[in-house]
Design an enzyme around this catalytic site. Structure first.
Site, PDB file in Angstrom:
ATOM      1  N   TRP A 323     -42.997   4.346  -9.398  1.00 22.60           N
ATOM      2  CA  TRP A 323     -42.627   5.764  -9.504  1.00 22.60           C
ATOM      3  C   TRP A 323     -41.245   5.887 -10.140  1.00 22.60           C
ATOM      4  O   TRP A 323     -40.989   6.796 -10.932  1.00 22.60           O
ATOM      5  CB  TRP A 323     -42.616   6.405  -8.107  1.00 22.60           C
ATOM      6  CG  TRP A 323     -42.115   7.826  -8.099  1.00 22.60           C
ATOM      7  CD1 TRP A 323     -42.845   8.955  -8.267  1.00 22.60           C
ATOM      8  CD2 TRP A 323     -40.752   8.267  -7.926  1.00 22.60           C
ATOM      9  NE1 TRP A 323     -42.053  10.064  -8.210  1.00 22.60           N
ATOM     10  CE2 TRP A 323     -40.749   9.674  -8.003  1.00 22.60           C
ATOM     11  CE3 TRP A 323     -39.531   7.611  -7.712  1.00 22.60           C
ATOM     12  CZ2 TRP A 323     -39.595  10.437  -7.868  1.00 22.60           C
ATOM     13  CZ3 TRP A 323     -38.380   8.371  -7.588  1.00 22.60           C
ATOM     14  CH2 TRP A 323     -38.435   9.764  -7.668  1.00 22.60           C
ATOM     15  N   HIS A 324     -40.353   4.936  -9.799  1.00 20.87           N
ATOM     16  CA  HIS A 324     -38.983   5.039 -10.308  1.00 20.87           C
ATOM     17  C   HIS A 324     -38.917   4.851 -11.816  1.00 20.87           C
ATOM     18  O   HIS A 324     -38.158   5.537 -12.496  1.00 20.87           O
ATOM     19  CB  HIS A 324     -38.089   3.995  -9.629  1.00 20.87           C
ATOM     20  CG  HIS A 324     -37.652   4.421  -8.269  1.00 20.87           C
ATOM     21  ND1 HIS A 324     -38.439   4.243  -7.164  1.00 20.87           N
ATOM     22  CD2 HIS A 324     -36.528   5.041  -7.835  1.00 20.87           C
ATOM     23  CE1 HIS A 324     -37.807   4.727  -6.101  1.00 20.87           C
ATOM     24  NE2 HIS A 324     -36.655   5.228  -6.480  1.00 20.87           N
ATOM     25  N   GLY A 325     -39.664   3.912 -12.307  1.00 19.68           N
ATOM     26  CA  GLY A 325     -39.553   3.682 -13.739  1.00 19.68           C
ATOM     27  C   GLY A 325     -40.714   2.863 -14.241  1.00 19.68           C
ATOM     28  O   GLY A 325     -41.301   2.077 -13.497  1.00 19.68           O
ATOM     29  N   PHE A 476     -35.845   9.275 -14.049  1.00 21.32           N
ATOM     30  CA  PHE A 476     -37.125   9.085 -13.370  1.00 21.32           C
ATOM     31  C   PHE A 476     -37.870  10.408 -13.341  1.00 21.32           C
ATOM     32  O   PHE A 476     -38.775  10.642 -12.676  1.00 21.32           O
ATOM     33  CB  PHE A 476     -36.916   8.533 -11.956  1.00 21.32           C
ATOM     34  CG  PHE A 476     -36.040   7.298 -11.951  1.00 21.32           C
ATOM     35  CD1 PHE A 476     -36.194   6.322 -12.935  1.00 21.32           C
ATOM     36  CD2 PHE A 476     -35.064   7.116 -11.005  1.00 21.32           C
ATOM     37  CE1 PHE A 476     -35.391   5.198 -12.949  1.00 21.32           C
ATOM     38  CE2 PHE A 476     -34.250   5.995 -11.010  1.00 21.32           C
ATOM     39  CZ  PHE A 476     -34.417   5.043 -11.986  1.00 21.32           C
TER      40      PHE A 476
END
Lengths: 476, 354
Positions: A323-325, A476
């Site tokens: 999800w972050h990157g 993000f």
């Protein structure tokens, strides 16, 4: 538009007075909705369309979900919402990542699939608002929430500018009622809002950005730096990301309070956690609770035996990392945290985890300090993968730590790390032991005003003379 | 009375907080106080043993030595057998963008020592904004005391026909009057210097006034529009903020082709004077106007050209002026320092090896 830019202050100088002058919830909500779209379009107006698509789809899916009784139809409707939101994420955030991964795999088998690439940029805050709006339809599907009948309220829920691009990822059941009763903020809200803004700007501008200047140079060309400098860079990054993100969250909450809206807390002194489970209750709370409620529990949570619990923890954190990157380094970051959580769960079994220091004598304090240091060390390792440009760079850091080479600047770097770290610990201890993010308001009003004024003078001076750095989580 | 107490409490807490933050800004190396002192003979020079940091373009963490020049220094008295090279130049030579160990002087000292089989020390006497007239004055009045075997004068068009001279209200400089070179010390009477001297105790102790001073520079340079309005500001350049100052770098090919400003006679005389003194060389920093090159060559000073260094880098796809991390063009980057240091070994080795 960055919070830490003067154009944002000008934006606020227009938005706030008009908001206070307007009467009636509908007018205020409409005004904030316009302001939120202006705020977002300052970055790139074209991506307002994505925001609008998510909003329109989920507004009508929510109503249809509520009206439908047939379970199959309800599931289909939920799939529509998830497909649209995750589809937007998949195209704009993950397509090139997976395409590149496929290309590499294909290349290793002698195949050429170079055509798989989209020339697109990542829309700011896309991961935040898609998760926020998905929680709305999922909660209606689970019959935990009634849909709103006001499109303006819902559109504002999705695009509310203080938390649009980096959270906190609010739940509809918290934020929609706040929007539905928009009015004048109370005196307490105003004073708490100003205090949160002050602390937030201090953390973001003077700690986060100042650390970031060093971190960017060290991670930008690590081959120029020696082992102690690389270690300092890593520690400073752990300080930067916390100061940057918690500062942003403070500013978001402070701004919301000035508009009479209460947003959830996103951080509760995570670096004072004595174990990894506690850390995740204190770090990016709005995301960790989202992942718990909508992913971990959906996977079965801890209801299907120990083995499945560990797998669920690992899966949740792997996806949380992604999800972050869109990079494998983020997956490793999430995987390491999943592993830590699973091991910790294995060790503690069914015992409850204390949510703060319970002082029962010097031994308890020593144990707590040991736990805090240990937790910070294992978290520090994960930050390396989070910040490194790729695995080669992460290995380079680890190799330099293993083959330690002294530096003539060790003392200088140690001083810098201690100064930034000391300031963060000082601020966290104030919050931890007063159990308040607005500890400054516990002082006499004149003293609180004096401190806040002085802090803002320094913040503004720094902002005026140094290039603003974007919030780390904007990407993000 | 209650209101007065409130105001007093406000003022005291604000002041204490400001002082605390000032202290923290210094120890965390976010913002150092002013690192200069106003010297009667040389104008602003580094305070002895001052430490400071810089973040524009590159990352600098360093300071001045006990003799008041940048980097780890050496005392006036030379160690027998040691070769000593002095550097004179402006902010490019000063190198506030790299650690000392990445400065070209370190590569020069290391590799030259290996070539000559003798210890080599390279002392950096450059100052930001210096032009040839300032360099000459500094050299004659100060650097000669250090008895260098060789002094390298780093020159470009701007140094000979100063478009950005060090502030004459603050610095002495060499002038040519009645057929003689002499030092102009009018700065000693300037109001700006008197103000500076009055403020010096505060400016060299506290960091916040320095931030205020930086803000004045932003306003003075007209960059306040960019600071306030971001990308909505007229004639917006790159980035969403501020860059302090401008870096006078190489001229474009079209600018080089045009005739430059008339060369002041003092520049010619200074070059002749330096050549006459011996143990000096001119390092032409990059492509300069042909007329200016002729003047330097005709002075009789040995000349080292750096243009081939930059051409070589550009041929390899490297940009000596580009800073990846900050996304700016400016002073020489790390790669440029390394290549230049190694190049200078071959160029100046013969001058000191005799």
């Amino acid at each position: 538009m960055f919070f830490n830019s003067f154009i944002f202050f000008i934006f606020l100088a227009i938005v706030l007075p008009v908001f206070y002058l307007l009467r009636g919830q509908r007018q205020k909500a409409s005004w904030l909705l316009i302001a939120s779209y202006v705020f977002y379009s300052y970055w790139d107006w074209r991506f307002c369309s994505l925001l609008l698509i998510s909003t329109v789809v989920d507004f009508f899916v929510g109503r249809a979900l509520h009206a439908a009784d047939d379970e199959t139809r309800r599931k289909r409707l939920l799939w529509v919402s998830c497909a649209v939101n995750l589809g937007i994420l998949a195209v704009f955030k993950y397509f090139n990542f997976f395409a590149a991964s496929i290309q590499e795999t294909a290349a290793s088998m002698g195949m050429n699939v170079d055509f798989l690439h989209l020339n697109i940029i990542l829309p700011v805050g896309i991961s935040f608002y898609t998760f926020q709006t998905m929680s709305y339809t999922i909660d209606i599907y689970r019959r935990k929430l009634e849909p709103t009948h006001s499109f303006i309220d819902f559109a504002l829920f999705v695009s509310f500018f203080p938390q649009l691009v980096a959270g906190p990822i609010e739940r509809a059941r918290n934020l929609l009622p706040e929007i539905a009763r928009l009015g004048k903020p109370t005196r307490t809200q105003v004073s708490e809002g100003l205090a949160l803004l002050t602390v937030g700007f201090f953390k973001k501008v003077l700690i986060g950005d100042a650390c970031g200047r060093i971190v960017d140079h060290i991670f930008g060309q690590p081959e120029l730096y020696k082992s102690p400098e690389l270690l300092a860079g890593l520690i400073l990054f752990s300080i930067q990301i916390y100061a940057d993100f918690s500062g942003y969250s403070n500013i978001a909450r402070g701004l919301a309070k000035l508009l009479g809206i209460e947003l959830m807390k996103n951080f509760e002194q995570p670096y004072l956690s004595a174990n990894i489970t506690e850390f995740w209750r204190r770090w990016h709370i709005s995301l960790s609770s989202w992942l718990r409620d909508y992913l971990y529990i959906s996977l079965g949570g801890n209801r299907r035996g120990n083995g499945r619990t560990y797998i669920n923890l690992l899966t949740t954190m792997l996806l949380g990392g992604l999800w972050h990157g869109a990079a494998w380094t983020f997956v490793v970051w999430g995987g390491l945290h999943g592993l830590y959580l699973a091991v910790h769960k294995m060790v503690i079994g069914d015992r409850k985890v204390a949510d703060r220091l319970a002082y029962t004598g010097p031994a308890s304090a020593v144990k707590w300090v040991g736990g805090v240091i240990g937790t910070n060390l294992i978290v520090l390792l994960t930050w390396l993968f989070f910040r490194a440009a790729d695995f080669d760079q992460a290995w380079y850091f680890l190799d330099q730590f293993a083959h330690w080479q002294g530096s003539e600047l060790s003392g200088r770097f140690l001083g810098i790390v201690l100064s930034f770290g000391g300031m963060m610990v000082f601020l966290d201890c104030l919050e931890y032991f007063t159990r308040s993010h607005v500890w400054v308001l516990k002082l006499r009003p004149a003293a609180a005003a004096g401190i806040c004024t002085a802090v803002m003078i320094v913040v503004l001076l720094f902002m005026a003379t140094v290039e603003p750095m974007p919030f780390v989580y904007f990407q993000f | 009375m209650t209101a007065l107490k409130g105001i007093l409490l406000f003022a005291v807490t604000a002041l204490v907080t400001l002082l605390f933050l000032d202290f923290w800004l210094q120890v965390a190396e976010i913002q150092p106080p002013l690192e200069n002192r106003a010297d009667e003979g040389l104008g602003p020079v580094y305070r002895d043993n001052v430490r400071f940091s810089r973040f524009s373009e590159g990352f600098f963490l360093g300071g001045a030595n006990e003799w008041g020049y940048l980097g780890r220094g050496a005392p006036r008295e030379r160690t027998p057998g040691t070769v000593r090279i002095a550097l004179m130049g402006d902010s490019f030579v000063l190198g506030h963008t790299v650690f000392e160990r990445h400065h070209f002087k370190k590569y020069l000292a290391r590799d030259l020592a290996a070539t000559l089989g003798r210890p080599v020390e390279v002392l950096n006497f450059a100052r930001a904004d210096y032009c040839l007239w300032n360099m000459h004055q500094h050299y004659v009045d100060y650097v000669l005391e250090w008895d260098p075997d060789l002094t390298l004068f780093f020159l470009s068009d701007g140094d000979l026909t100063p478009g950005y001279p060090a502030d004459p209200a603050m610095y002495p400089y060499t002038e040519y009057v009645d057929g003689l070179l002499r030092t102009n010390r009018d700065f000693l009477q300037s109001g700006k210097r008197r103000l500076y001297l009055r403020l010096e105790p505060v400016l060299t102790t506290l960091a916040l006034p320095r931030l205020g001073f930086n803000l004045l520079k932003v306003i003075d340079s007209g960059q306040w529009q960019g600071m306030l309005l971001g990308k909505l500001a007229p004639e917006w350049g790159a980035g969403d903020g501020v860059q302090l100052g401008e870096v006078p770098g190489p001229l474009s090919a079209s600018a080089l082709a045009k005739p430059g400003p008339v060369l002041p006679e003092v520049s010619v005389r200074v070059l002749e004077d330096l050549a006459g003194r011996g143990r000096v060389a001119a390092v032409i920093q990059w492509e300069v106007r042909p007329t200016n090159r002729d003047v330097i060559v005709d002075s009789g000073m040995p000349v080292v050209e750096l243009a081939p260094v930059w051409a070589g880098m550009e041929a390899r796809g490297e940009d000596p002026w580009w800073w990846d991390v900050t996304g700016q063009r400016g002073h020489w980057n790390h790669a440029a320092h390394r290549v230049m240091g190694e190049w200078l070994v071959g160029e100046v080795g013969g001058m000191v090896g005799r």
